[in-house]
Design a protein around this motif. Structure first.
Motif, PDB file in Angstrom:
ATOM      1  N   PRO A  19       0.841  -1.201   0.000  1.00  0.00           N
ATOM      2  CA  PRO A  19       0.000   0.000   0.000  1.00  0.00           C
ATOM      3  C   PRO A  19       0.876   1.251   0.000  1.00  0.00           C
ATOM      4  CG  PRO A  19       0.118  -0.921   2.206  1.00  0.00           C
ATOM      5  CD  PRO A  19       0.851  -1.878   1.307  1.00  0.00           C
ATOM      6  N   GLU A  20       0.431   2.255  -0.716  1.00  0.00           N
ATOM      7  CA  GLU A  20       1.162   3.515  -0.729  1.00  0.00           C
ATOM      8  C   GLU A  20       0.628   4.443   0.366  1.00  0.00           C
ATOM      9  OE1 GLU A  20       3.855   3.802  -2.548  1.00  0.00           O
ATOM     10  OE2 GLU A  20       3.418   1.788  -3.310  1.00  0.00           O
ATOM     11  N   ILE A  21       1.367   5.496   0.649  1.00  0.00           N
ATOM     12  CA  ILE A  21       1.034   6.394   1.755  1.00  0.00           C
ATOM     13  C   ILE A  21       1.046   7.832   1.249  1.00  0.00           C
ATOM     14  CG2 ILE A  21       1.729   7.205   4.051  1.00  0.00           C
ATOM     15  CD1 ILE A  21       3.128   4.469   4.413  1.00  0.00           C
ATOM     16  N   VAL A  22      -0.013   8.575   1.563  1.00  0.00           N
ATOM     17  CA  VAL A  22      -0.112   9.987   1.189  1.00  0.00           C
ATOM     18  C   VAL A  22      -0.383  10.788   2.458  1.00  0.00           C
ATOM     19  CG1 VAL A  22      -1.300  11.697  -0.233  1.00  0.00           C
ATOM     20  CG2 VAL A  22      -1.069   9.335  -1.062  1.00  0.00           C
ATOM     21  N   LEU A  23       0.365  11.873   2.628  1.00  0.00           N
ATOM     22  CA  LEU A  23       0.203  12.731   3.810  1.00  0.00           C
ATOM     23  C   LEU A  23      -0.125  14.154   3.387  1.00  0.00           C
ATOM     24  CD1 LEU A  23       0.480  13.442   6.838  1.00  0.00           C
ATOM     25  CD2 LEU A  23       2.930  13.801   6.419  1.00  0.00           C
ATOM     26  N   PHE A  24      -1.217  14.669   3.932  1.00  0.00           N
ATOM     27  CA  PHE A  24      -1.555  16.084   3.806  1.00  0.00           C
ATOM     28  C   PHE A  24      -1.273  16.718   5.163  1.00  0.00           C
ATOM     29  CE2 PHE A  24      -4.152  13.892   0.671  1.00  0.00           C
ATOM     30  CZ  PHE A  24      -4.007  14.684  -0.459  1.00  0.00           C
ATOM     31  N   ASP A  25      -0.187  17.490   5.240  1.00  0.00           N
ATOM     32  CA  ASP A  25       0.297  18.009   6.520  1.00  0.00           C
ATOM     33  C   ASP A  25      -0.235  19.417   6.780  1.00  0.00           C
ATOM     34  OD1 ASP A  25       1.644  17.391   8.809  1.00  0.00           O
ATOM     35  OD2 ASP A  25       3.626  17.910   8.063  1.00  0.00           O
ATOM     36  N   GLU A  26      -0.636  19.670   8.029  1.00  0.00           N
ATOM     37  CA  GLU A  26      -1.153  20.961   8.478  1.00  0.00           C
ATOM     38  C   GLU A  26      -2.361  21.388   7.635  1.00  0.00           C
ATOM     39  OE1 GLU A  26       2.202  23.635   8.584  1.00  0.00           O
ATOM     40  OE2 GLU A  26       2.780  22.895  10.551  1.00  0.00           O
ATOM     41  N   LEU A  27      -3.349  20.553   7.656  1.00  0.00           N
ATOM     42  CA  LEU A  27      -4.539  20.686   6.815  1.00  0.00           C
ATOM     43  C   LEU A  27      -5.252  22.019   7.009  1.00  0.00           C
ATOM     44  CD1 LEU A  27      -6.482  19.064   4.900  1.00  0.00           C
ATOM     45  CD2 LEU A  27      -7.705  18.375   6.966  1.00  0.00           C
ATOM     46  N   GLU A  28      -5.323  22.484   8.240  1.00  0.00           N
ATOM     47  CA  GLU A  28      -6.148  23.665   8.546  1.00  0.00           C
ATOM     48  C   GLU A  28      -5.616  24.946   7.916  1.00  0.00           C
ATOM     49  OE1 GLU A  28      -2.837  23.966  11.417  1.00  0.00           O
ATOM     50  OE2 GLU A  28      -4.022  22.348  10.583  1.00  0.00           O
ATOM     51  N   LYS A  29      -4.361  24.936   7.441  1.00  0.00           N
ATOM     52  CA  LYS A  29      -3.760  26.151   6.910  1.00  0.00           C
ATOM     53  C   LYS A  29      -4.076  26.367   5.424  1.00  0.00           C
ATOM     54  CE  LYS A  29      -0.077  26.183  10.340  1.00  0.00           C
ATOM     55  NZ  LYS A  29       1.360  26.122  10.603  1.00  0.00           N
ATOM     56  N   ALA A  30      -4.633  25.366   4.769  1.00  0.00           N
ATOM     57  CA  ALA A  30      -4.970  25.494   3.354  1.00  0.00           C
ATOM     58  C   ALA A  30      -6.299  26.211   3.178  1.00  0.00           C
ATOM     59  CB  ALA A  30      -5.027  24.115   2.701  1.00  0.00           C
ATOM     60  N   ASP A  31      -6.471  26.809   2.012  1.00  0.00           N
ATOM     61  CA  ASP A  31      -7.729  27.475   1.684  1.00  0.00           C
ATOM     62  C   ASP A  31      -8.854  26.435   1.564  1.00  0.00           C
ATOM     63  OD1 ASP A  31      -9.038  30.106   0.535  1.00  0.00           O
ATOM     64  OD2 ASP A  31      -9.607  28.492  -0.841  1.00  0.00           O
ATOM     65  N   ASP A  32     -10.081  26.859   1.859  1.00  0.00           N
ATOM     66  CA  ASP A  32     -11.227  25.942   1.804  1.00  0.00           C
ATOM     67  C   ASP A  32     -11.388  25.290   0.436  1.00  0.00           C
ATOM     68  OD1 ASP A  32     -11.761  26.503   4.409  1.00  0.00           O
ATOM     69  OD2 ASP A  32     -13.492  27.797   4.025  1.00  0.00           O
ATOM     70  N   GLN A  33     -11.148  26.065  -0.631  1.00  0.00           N
ATOM     71  CA  GLN A  33     -11.297  25.523  -1.983  1.00  0.00           C
ATOM     72  C   GLN A  33     -10.292  24.403  -2.236  1.00  0.00           C
ATOM     73  OE1 GLN A  33     -13.795  26.460  -4.001  1.00  0.00           O
ATOM     74  NE2 GLN A  33     -13.171  24.774  -5.330  1.00  0.00           N
ATOM     75  N   VAL A  34      -9.095  24.549  -1.671  1.00  0.00           N
ATOM     76  CA  VAL A  34      -8.074  23.508  -1.791  1.00  0.00           C
ATOM     77  C   VAL A  34      -8.532  22.249  -1.069  1.00  0.00           C
ATOM     78  CG1 VAL A  34      -5.694  22.877  -1.240  1.00  0.00           C
ATOM     79  CG2 VAL A  34      -6.222  25.204  -2.007  1.00  0.00           C
ATOM     80  N   ILE A  35      -9.045  22.445   0.130  1.00  0.00           N
ATOM     81  CA  ILE A  35      -9.470  21.304   0.947  1.00  0.00           C
ATOM     82  C   ILE A  35     -10.627  20.551   0.297  1.00  0.00           C
ATOM     83  CG2 ILE A  35     -10.553  20.682   3.150  1.00  0.00           C
ATOM     84  CD1 ILE A  35      -8.886  22.973   4.390  1.00  0.00           C
ATOM     85  N   TYR A  36     -11.608  21.289  -0.199  1.00  0.00           N
ATOM     86  CA  TYR A  36     -12.782  20.627  -0.758  1.00  0.00           C
ATOM     87  C   TYR A  36     -12.518  20.020  -2.138  1.00  0.00           C
ATOM     88  CZ  TYR A  36     -15.116  22.668   3.211  1.00  0.00           C
ATOM     89  OH  TYR A  36     -15.467  22.994   4.493  1.00  0.00           O
ATOM     90  N   SER A  37     -11.387  20.378  -2.739  1.00  0.00           N
ATOM     91  CA  SER A  37     -10.997  19.692  -3.977  1.00  0.00           C
ATOM     92  C   SER A  37     -10.606  18.243  -3.698  1.00  0.00           C
ATOM     93  CB  SER A  37      -9.843  20.436  -4.655  1.00  0.00           C
ATOM     94  OG  SER A  37      -8.651  20.331  -3.894  1.00  0.00           O
ATOM     95  N   LEU A  38     -10.424  17.908  -2.407  1.00  0.00           N
ATOM     96  CA  LEU A  38     -10.043  16.546  -2.032  1.00  0.00           C
ATOM     97  C   LEU A  38     -11.228  15.639  -1.748  1.00  0.00           C
ATOM     98  CD1 LEU A  38      -7.151  17.432   0.454  1.00  0.00           C
ATOM     99  CD2 LEU A  38      -6.934  16.784  -1.949  1.00  0.00           C
TER     100      LEU A  38
END
Length: 373
Positions: A159-178
């Motif tokens: 299995p591969e591993i993906v990390l999104f670090d310090e999530l709260e600092k990104a813009d809402d549009q960036v977050i909801y693109s996920l």
């Protein structure tokens, strides 16, 4: 008659073949052959490695072990990522480190995962850094993205591993693109010509959300002392612990920051605990081992006596800042004087052991070959 006879013969052969297939299937399930899975890693070995590197977070490690058992048996939903988890809690408690150690345990390399630093995506138009530029904009045809496709889709056996670090600092549009990635494991680039498949990946997101509130609580401010008092006065909270109170603080901040549709897409949400002094003992040992690996090229070793250990734990213990505060103490009291001593013996090849001791209230490095006062 020949036609009917032929049909009856074919029908009988089909029935016989089906009965053989059923018998073989039954024999397969009843046999003592070992379970076969496409994944080539041992859950017990991975967890053993993680427990030797991560201290003070037993609840999180128990959850990771449960998740790895599900992934290893390959019974996760086919149209989703293997796992999606959110790590919350104070700074310096191991949220990012636990992902690095997991990568090291599975892939043999602590950097063999795809990391996206969300603090670099603070504006709305940065969503293009993940999904690519829209049609008509510069770079739309290339379909460039921060995602490393080879580290996300990876191999069939691990299995591969993906990390999104310090999530709260990104813009809402960036977050909801996920959202689609978390929901169906597929990211279609804006150009529509490129697809990244996350269905063989475990996705982790970290956030320091609620950290300010936790620091205020650790500082024993009047506001949080009163809040704690009223919280424990509720009958439903009488049997709960201080850790439960801190969890309620963090989760309430999470619900203020993110929408329910986003929060609901996580398989697990873990709130990391403050590091206690006994955990720092083990973290200190890990840091000294790392220093010894780095100075090995100079034919040097470092050892702490008990007085030096107590000194560093005392100087490096701050509940608000976790292991990073200890690392700053190690840098100040160990690495700086150690570098000065090593720089004076660059042309010497005989082995030397530096011993850290306390003298007159100060931490001093002595060479084992010289007499220590």
């Amino acid at each position: 008659m020949t036609f009917i006879t032929s049909k009856l013969k074919d029908l009988n052969e089909n029935r016989h073949q089906n009965s053989l297939s059923s018998a073989n299937l039954s024999e397969t399930f009843n046999s003592s052959s070992p379970l076969v899975t496409r994944f080539r890693f041992e859950v017990n070995e991975v967890i053993r490695h993680m427990r030797s590197k991560i201290w003070g977070q037993d609840e999180v490690l128990d959850g990771i072990e449960e998740m790895l058992n599900i992934v290893w048996t390959d019974i996760t939903e086919e149209n989703r990522p293997l796992y999606v988890a959110l790590f919350l809690g104070p700074t310096g408690v191991g949220k990012t480190e636990i992902v690095r150690v997991l990568s090291e345990a599975i892939h043999g390399n602590a950097e063999a995962y795809c990391r996206i630093d969300m603090n670099t995506l603070t504006q709305e138009h940065y969503a293009a850094a993940l999904t690519g530029a829209p049609p008509g904009y510069v770079g739309s045809k290339e379909g460039n993205s921060l995602f490393q496709k080879e580290k996300i889709e990876g191999s069939y056996s691990k299995p591969e591993i993906v990390l999104f670090d310090e999530l709260e600092k990104a813009d809402d549009q960036v977050i909801y693109s996920l959202l689609n990635v978390m929901d169906n494991g597929i990211l279609v680039m804006t150009s529509g010509e490129k697809v990244i498949n996350f269905r063989n990946a475990m996705i982790f997101m970290t956030s320091n959300i609620g950290a300010k509130e936790i620091i205020s609580y650790a500082s024993k401010s009047l506001k949080y002392r009163l809040r704690k008092l009223f919280w424990f006065l509720r009958p439903s909270n009488w049997r709960k612990t201080e850790q439960d109170f801190l969890r309620s603080i963090v989760l309430s901040q999470l619900e203020r920051r993110f929408s329910p549709e986003f929060i609901n897409r996580f398989d697990d949400i873990f709130v990391f605990q403050w590091l206690k002094q006994d955990a720092l003992e083990h973290i200190l040992d890990l840091n000294i081992q790392a220093i010894n690996r780095r100075i090995q090229k100079y034919n040097c070793t470092l050892q702490l006596d008990e007085s030096a250990r107590k000194f560093l734990i005392k100087k490096g213990f701050d509940q608000r800042y976790g292991a990073r505060f200890l690392k700053r103490a190690i840098r100040k009291y160990i690495e700086v004087p150690l570098a000065a001593k090593i720089s004076k013996r660059l042309h010497q090849d005989h082995p030397v052991q530096f011993i850290a001791k306390i003298k007159d209230g100060n931490l001093i490095l002595f060479e084992s070959t010289q007499e220590t006062p």
